[in-house]
Design a protein around this motif. Structure first.
Motif, short mmCIF file in Angstrom:
data_model
loop_
_atom_site.label_atom_id
_atom_site.label_comp_id
_atom_site.label_asym_id
_atom_site.label_seq_id
_atom_site.Cartn_x
_atom_site.Cartn_y
_atom_site.Cartn_z
N ASN A 82 25.56 -25.99 9.28
CA ASN A 82 25.43 -25.64 7.68
C ASN A 82 25.99 -27.23 7.40
OD1 ASN A 82 24.02 -23.30 7.34
ND2 ASN A 82 25.85 -22.12 8.13
N HIS A 83 25.93 -28.50 7.36
CA HIS A 83 26.45 -29.94 6.96
C HIS A 83 27.68 -29.69 6.48
CE1 HIS A 83 22.29 -31.02 6.16
NE2 HIS A 83 22.21 -29.76 5.61
N ASP A 84 28.68 -29.07 7.34
CA ASP A 84 30.00 -28.62 6.79
C ASP A 84 31.49 -29.55 7.86
OD1 ASP A 84 32.85 -28.10 6.84
OD2 ASP A 84 31.68 -25.90 7.56
N THR A 85 30.87 -30.90 6.85
CA THR A 85 31.56 -31.80 7.70
C THR A 85 33.21 -31.90 7.82
OG1 THR A 85 32.34 -32.75 5.31
CG2 THR A 85 29.78 -33.56 6.75
N SER A 86 33.61 -30.53 7.60
CA SER A 86 34.66 -29.94 7.70
C SER A 86 35.70 -29.79 8.93
CB SER A 86 35.77 -28.80 7.17
OG SER A 86 34.83 -27.96 7.03
N LYS A 87 34.18 -29.62 10.17
CA LYS A 87 34.48 -29.02 11.53
C LYS A 87 33.98 -30.01 12.18
CE LYS A 87 35.21 -25.10 10.48
NZ LYS A 87 34.02 -23.97 10.18
N ILE A 88 34.50 -30.14 13.58
CA ILE A 88 34.33 -31.41 14.59
C ILE A 88 32.66 -30.82 14.85
CG2 ILE A 88 35.09 -31.78 16.73
CD1 ILE A 88 37.16 -30.46 16.77
N PRO A 89 32.07 -31.80 14.85
CA PRO A 89 31.05 -32.42 15.52
C PRO A 89 30.41 -31.62 16.68
CG PRO A 89 31.14 -34.33 14.87
CD PRO A 89 32.58 -33.50 14.45
N SER A 95 18.22 -29.04 9.25
CA SER A 95 18.36 -30.06 7.81
C SER A 95 18.99 -30.91 8.52
CB SER A 95 18.90 -29.42 6.72
OG SER A 95 19.34 -29.74 5.97
N PHE A 96 18.47 -31.93 7.73
CA PHE A 96 19.03 -33.71 7.98
C PHE A 96 19.61 -34.07 6.72
CE2 PHE A 96 15.10 -34.07 7.14
CZ PHE A 96 14.54 -35.44 7.11
N MET A 97 20.57 -34.66 6.88
CA MET A 97 21.01 -35.52 5.46
C MET A 97 20.67 -37.37 5.81
SD MET A 97 24.47 -37.01 3.71
CE MET A 97 25.06 -35.40 3.06
N PHE A 98 19.44 -37.70 4.39
CA PHE A 98 18.98 -39.22 5.19
C PHE A 98 19.24 -40.31 3.89
CE2 PHE A 98 15.29 -35.95 3.61
CZ PHE A 98 14.54 -37.70 3.24
N GLY A 99 18.62 -41.45 4.05
CA GLY A 99 18.75 -42.16 3.21
C GLY A 99 16.84 -42.83 2.66
N ILE A 100 17.02 -42.57 1.80
CA ILE A 100 15.43 -43.75 1.13
C ILE A 100 15.59 -45.32 0.76
CG2 ILE A 100 13.16 -42.64 -0.30
CD1 ILE A 100 14.96 -40.19 -1.10
N ARG A 101 14.54 -45.61 1.07
CA ARG A 101 14.34 -46.87 1.02
C ARG A 101 13.20 -47.23 0.19
NH1 ARG A 101 14.42 -49.64 5.75
NH2 ARG A 101 17.02 -50.10 6.23
N ILE A 143 12.73 -44.65 5.56
CA ILE A 143 13.43 -43.59 5.38
C ILE A 143 14.35 -44.34 5.81
CG2 ILE A 143 15.00 -42.35 6.73
CD1 ILE A 143 12.88 -40.01 6.79
N SER A 144 15.80 -44.37 5.59
CA SER A 144 16.77 -46.22 5.60
C SER A 144 18.01 -45.50 6.83
CB SER A 144 17.68 -46.83 4.40
OG SER A 144 18.54 -45.51 3.55
N THR A 145 18.14 -44.58 6.31
CA THR A 145 18.95 -44.01 7.92
C THR A 145 18.93 -42.18 7.69
OG1 THR A 145 21.02 -44.28 8.33
CG2 THR A 145 21.09 -44.50 6.06
N VAL A 146 19.48 -42.25 8.69
CA VAL A 146 19.42 -40.85 9.46
C VAL A 146 21.31 -40.46 9.27
CG1 VAL A 146 19.46 -38.54 10.43
CG2 VAL A 146 17.76 -39.67 9.58
N ILE A 147 21.85 -39.91 8.33
CA ILE A 147 23.54 -39.51 8.77
C ILE A 147 24.23 -38.27 9.46
CG2 ILE A 147 25.94 -38.49 7.69
CD1 ILE A 147 24.56 -42.14 6.93
N GLU A 148 23.38 -37.12 9.09
CA GLU A 148 23.56 -36.50 10.21
C GLU A 148 22.41 -35.69 10.50
OE1 GLU A 148 23.71 -32.78 9.55
OE2 GLU A 148 24.72 -32.99 6.79
N VAL A 149 22.61 -34.15 11.38
CA VAL A 149 21.26 -33.33 11.54
C VAL A 149 21.91 -31.77 11.72
CG1 VAL A 149 19.70 -34.69 11.95
CG2 VAL A 149 20.71 -33.39 13.87
#
Length: 216
Positions: free
Chosen positions: A69-76, A128-134, A153-159
């Protein structure tokens, strides 16, 4: 179709098969899923969006985390570093998008164990995924509901494995409103340029007609 380069970070969710597997010999608990889908039309309210085939060809995939759930406060729960064989997440780009294979440490990580169980039971079915659009293109600009084509797509940060993968209005407004507002501004800009071009074209055509009549 109006083409332009952008620098935008967004999240996109999909609901389709994500499955839990078990490698008995290696005592591994595996999750396999497809967080990125090519040529899948998504209604984002203001417009439709399609990630075009090949959009990942030049994307930066050197460091991608796997979350819930995109929870960056938790350990991957896993991570892909340059997609090497020692990474706990492997990325596979193919003709249909991207597939991931995640090794979960269910023995030492209770969250990994809970996630594996939820996927195995069918309680979690989306990614789901977080990504950059170029780069992006726009089509159907003469309608009330145009389409954005993400071509690079410029980059994929996380899934992430996600609890609510569907594109519901409440989910969009809560999670991704700023990104959608940015896209809407980009759409407005493209539409304004198209209108200006059409006006200039008509003005030049009228001038040519007047010039012809005067000469006649």
């Amino acid at each position: 179709m109006g083409k332009n380069k952008v620098n935008e970070m967004v999240r996109r969710n999909y609901e389709f098969e994500v499955r839990a597997e078990r490698n008995e010999e290696a005592n591994e608990y595996i999750i396999v899923g497809r967080p990125i889908v090519y040529n899948s039309r998504t209604d984002l309210g203001y417009f439709d969006e399609i990630i075009e085939r090949g959009a990942l060809d030049e994307a930066d995939l050197t460091d991608v985390r796997f979350l819930v759930n995109h929870d960056t406060s938790k350990i991957p729960l896993a991570r892909s570093r340059r997609n090497n064989e020692n990474s706990t997440m492997q990325l596979f780009v193919d003709a249909n998008g991207m597939t991931i294979r995640v090794k979960l440490d269910v023995e030492n990580n209770s969250e990994a164990r809970n996630l594996y169980s939820a996927i195995q039971r069918g309680d979690i079915t989306g990614m789901s995924f977080m990504f950059g659009i170029r780069e992006q293109d726009w089509s159907e600009m003469d309608t009330d509901h145009p389409t954005r084509h993400i071509t690079k797509i410029s980059t994929v940060i996380e899934v992430s494995a996600v609890t609510f993968p569907a594109y519901e209005d409440t989910e969009i407004s809560a999670r991704d409103k700023s990104a959608l507002d940015s896209a809407r501004r980009a759409l407005d800009s493209v539409q304004r340029r198209a209108v200006d071009t059409a006006i200039n074209y008509k003005a030049k055509a009228i001038m040519r007609m007047l010039g012809t009549k005067e000469r006649g």
